[in-house]
Design an enzyme around this catalytic site. Structure first.
Site, PDB file in Angstrom:
ATOM      1  N   THR A 233     -16.185 -18.135 -32.632  1.00  0.00           N
ATOM      2  CA  THR A 233     -16.130 -17.263 -33.801  1.00  0.00           C
ATOM      3  C   THR A 233     -14.716 -17.194 -34.355  1.00  0.00           C
ATOM      4  OG1 THR A 233     -15.595 -15.074 -32.852  1.00  0.00           O
ATOM      5  CG2 THR A 233     -17.873 -15.871 -32.620  1.00  0.00           C
TER       6      THR A 233
ATOM      7  N   ASP B 202     -15.953 -11.033 -38.153  1.00  0.00           N
ATOM      8  CA  ASP B 202     -14.903 -10.024 -38.100  1.00  0.00           C
ATOM      9  C   ASP B 202     -15.325  -9.045 -37.013  1.00  0.00           C
ATOM     10  OD1 ASP B 202     -13.154  -7.923 -38.398  1.00  0.00           O
ATOM     11  OD2 ASP B 202     -13.612  -7.535 -40.507  1.00  0.00           O
TER      12      ASP B 202
ATOM     13  N   ASN C 257     -11.347 -12.804 -27.038  1.00  0.00           N
ATOM     14  CA  ASN C 257      -9.984 -13.270 -27.269  1.00  0.00           C
ATOM     15  C   ASN C 257      -9.405 -12.781 -28.591  1.00  0.00           C
ATOM     16  OD1 ASN C 257      -7.640 -15.227 -26.913  1.00  0.00           O
ATOM     17  ND2 ASN C 257      -8.583 -16.074 -28.764  1.00  0.00           N
TER      18      ASN C 257
ATOM     19  N   SER D  34      -6.507  -9.649 -22.083  1.00  0.00           N
ATOM     20  CA  SER D  34      -5.571  -8.540 -22.162  1.00  0.00           C
ATOM     21  C   SER D  34      -4.173  -9.137 -22.270  1.00  0.00           C
ATOM     22  CB  SER D  34      -5.721  -7.638 -20.934  1.00  0.00           C
ATOM     23  OG  SER D  34      -4.817  -6.572 -20.942  1.00  0.00           O
TER      24      SER D  34
ATOM     25  N   TYR E 236       0.670  -2.280 -29.641  1.00  0.00           N
ATOM     26  CA  TYR E 236       0.039  -3.397 -28.934  1.00  0.00           C
ATOM     27  C   TYR E 236      -0.068  -3.072 -27.444  1.00  0.00           C
ATOM     28  CZ  TYR E 236      -0.906  -8.067 -27.146  1.00  0.00           C
ATOM     29  OH  TYR E 236      -1.466  -9.147 -26.502  1.00  0.00           O
TER      30      TYR E 236
ATOM     31  N   LYS F  64      -3.642  -2.743 -25.225  1.00  0.00           N
ATOM     32  CA  LYS F  64      -3.963  -3.512 -24.020  1.00  0.00           C
ATOM     33  C   LYS F  64      -4.100  -2.607 -22.796  1.00  0.00           C
ATOM     34  CE  LYS F  64      -4.269  -7.459 -26.048  1.00  0.00           C
ATOM     35  NZ  LYS F  64      -5.609  -8.076 -26.229  1.00  0.00           N
TER      36      LYS F  64
ATOM     37  N   THR G  43       2.564 -19.683 -28.475  1.00  0.00           N
ATOM     38  CA  THR G  43       1.557 -19.771 -29.529  1.00  0.00           C
ATOM     39  C   THR G  43       2.155 -19.144 -30.787  1.00  0.00           C
ATOM     40  OG1 THR G  43       0.595 -17.599 -29.062  1.00  0.00           O
ATOM     41  CG2 THR G  43      -0.235 -19.466 -27.779  1.00  0.00           C
TER      42      THR G  43
END
Length: 272
Positions: free
Chosen positions: A32, A56, A83, A134, A148, A152, A183
């Protein structure tokens, strides 16, 4: 034996790397993304083995429809990898109400909706594995990533509880807790608050700590994720990278020492 994997946030980064790793070895993947055009290369390479779905995760009805579509298409969902998510960079004081709500909405509620949607499927099957992505920042914190971190920490508490609730249905639950990886999580995928000059020293110190040696190679994570999915008795928690464990051990040693130093006060508060 081939598995059917439902993975959110598969357009880039870990999600796409892991989706391709599963496809390469013969698994089926429901991938997705907000924009499924980013998955065209995987569709061209692996054909019917991949089902791209525009999703979404903030839209609960859309999430439940996507899980139903995946179930109808492949007949089973053996593994869910939650994810989808992003990082919000900025200090606590700088964070607007909307920025805070958006961060929690995606990273916590989006993950919750997908988890809730897949549970009836896995219960009916009598098996399944839910993997929540996580972060080491769900265990320890860094400045400039307060919302953030909070999201988590919430994922950690939610997932640890979930594991105790669904074990009897044959459903395993795991948390993946990466340290930093190279990334675009901190780049195009990230959001930032409006800066306040007073916090520039805090941000400068934060940036100075981001040396290249602490960031892992994203592609190197694929083998660990495959092993996690294949494990007969998967762990509740799995770090990715070599920085996380030493850091957490150091922080927890300090926490335990502080708790012990204040234990007399804490025990007296019990009242009996």
């Amino acid at each position: 034996m081939a598995k059917t994997i439902f993975i959110t946030g598969a357009s880039r980064g870990f999600g796409k790397i892991w989706a391709e790793a599963f496809l390469k070895r013969g698994d089926k993947v429901i991938a997705t993304a907000r924009n499924t055009e980013s998955l065209n290369d995987l569709v061209a390479a692996y054909g019917d083995a991949i089902l791209p779905i525009q999703l979404d995760v903030n839209n609960r009805d859309q999430v439940f429809a996507a899980i139903e579509q995946a179930k109808q298409h492949f007949g089973t969902i053996d593994v869910l990898i939650n994810n989808a998510g992003y990082g919000l960079f900025g200090t606590i004081e700088e964070t607007s109400e909307q920025e805070a709500r958006d961060q929690i909405e995606t990273n916590v509620f989006g993950l919750l909706w997908v988890t809730q949607a897949v549970l009836p499927v896995m219960r009916a099957q009598g098996h399944g594995h839910i993997i929540q992505v996580s972060s080491v920042l769900g265990i320890v914190t860094l400045p400039v990533l307060g919302l953030y971190n909070a999201s988590k920490f919430a994922v950690e508490g939610l997932t640890e509880t979930l594991a105790t609730e669904v074990k009897g249905f044959g459903i395993n639950v795991s948390l993946i807790e990466p340290n930093g990886f190279a990334t675009d999580w901190a780049g195009a995928s990230a959001a930032s608050t409006t800066p306040m000059d007073v916090y520039e020293p805090v941000k400068a110190a934060f940036q100075a700590g981001l040396t290249d040696d602490i960031f892992g190679v994203p592609e190197a994570t694929a083998d660990a994720v495959l092993k996690l999915v294949d494990a007969d008795n998967p762990p509740l928690r799995l770090f990715l990278g070599k920085v996380a464990l030493p850091w957490v051990k150091q922080v927890y040693a300090g926490r335990i020492a502080e708790w012990e130093a204040w234990d007399e006060v804490a025990s007296a508060a019990h009242g009996k």
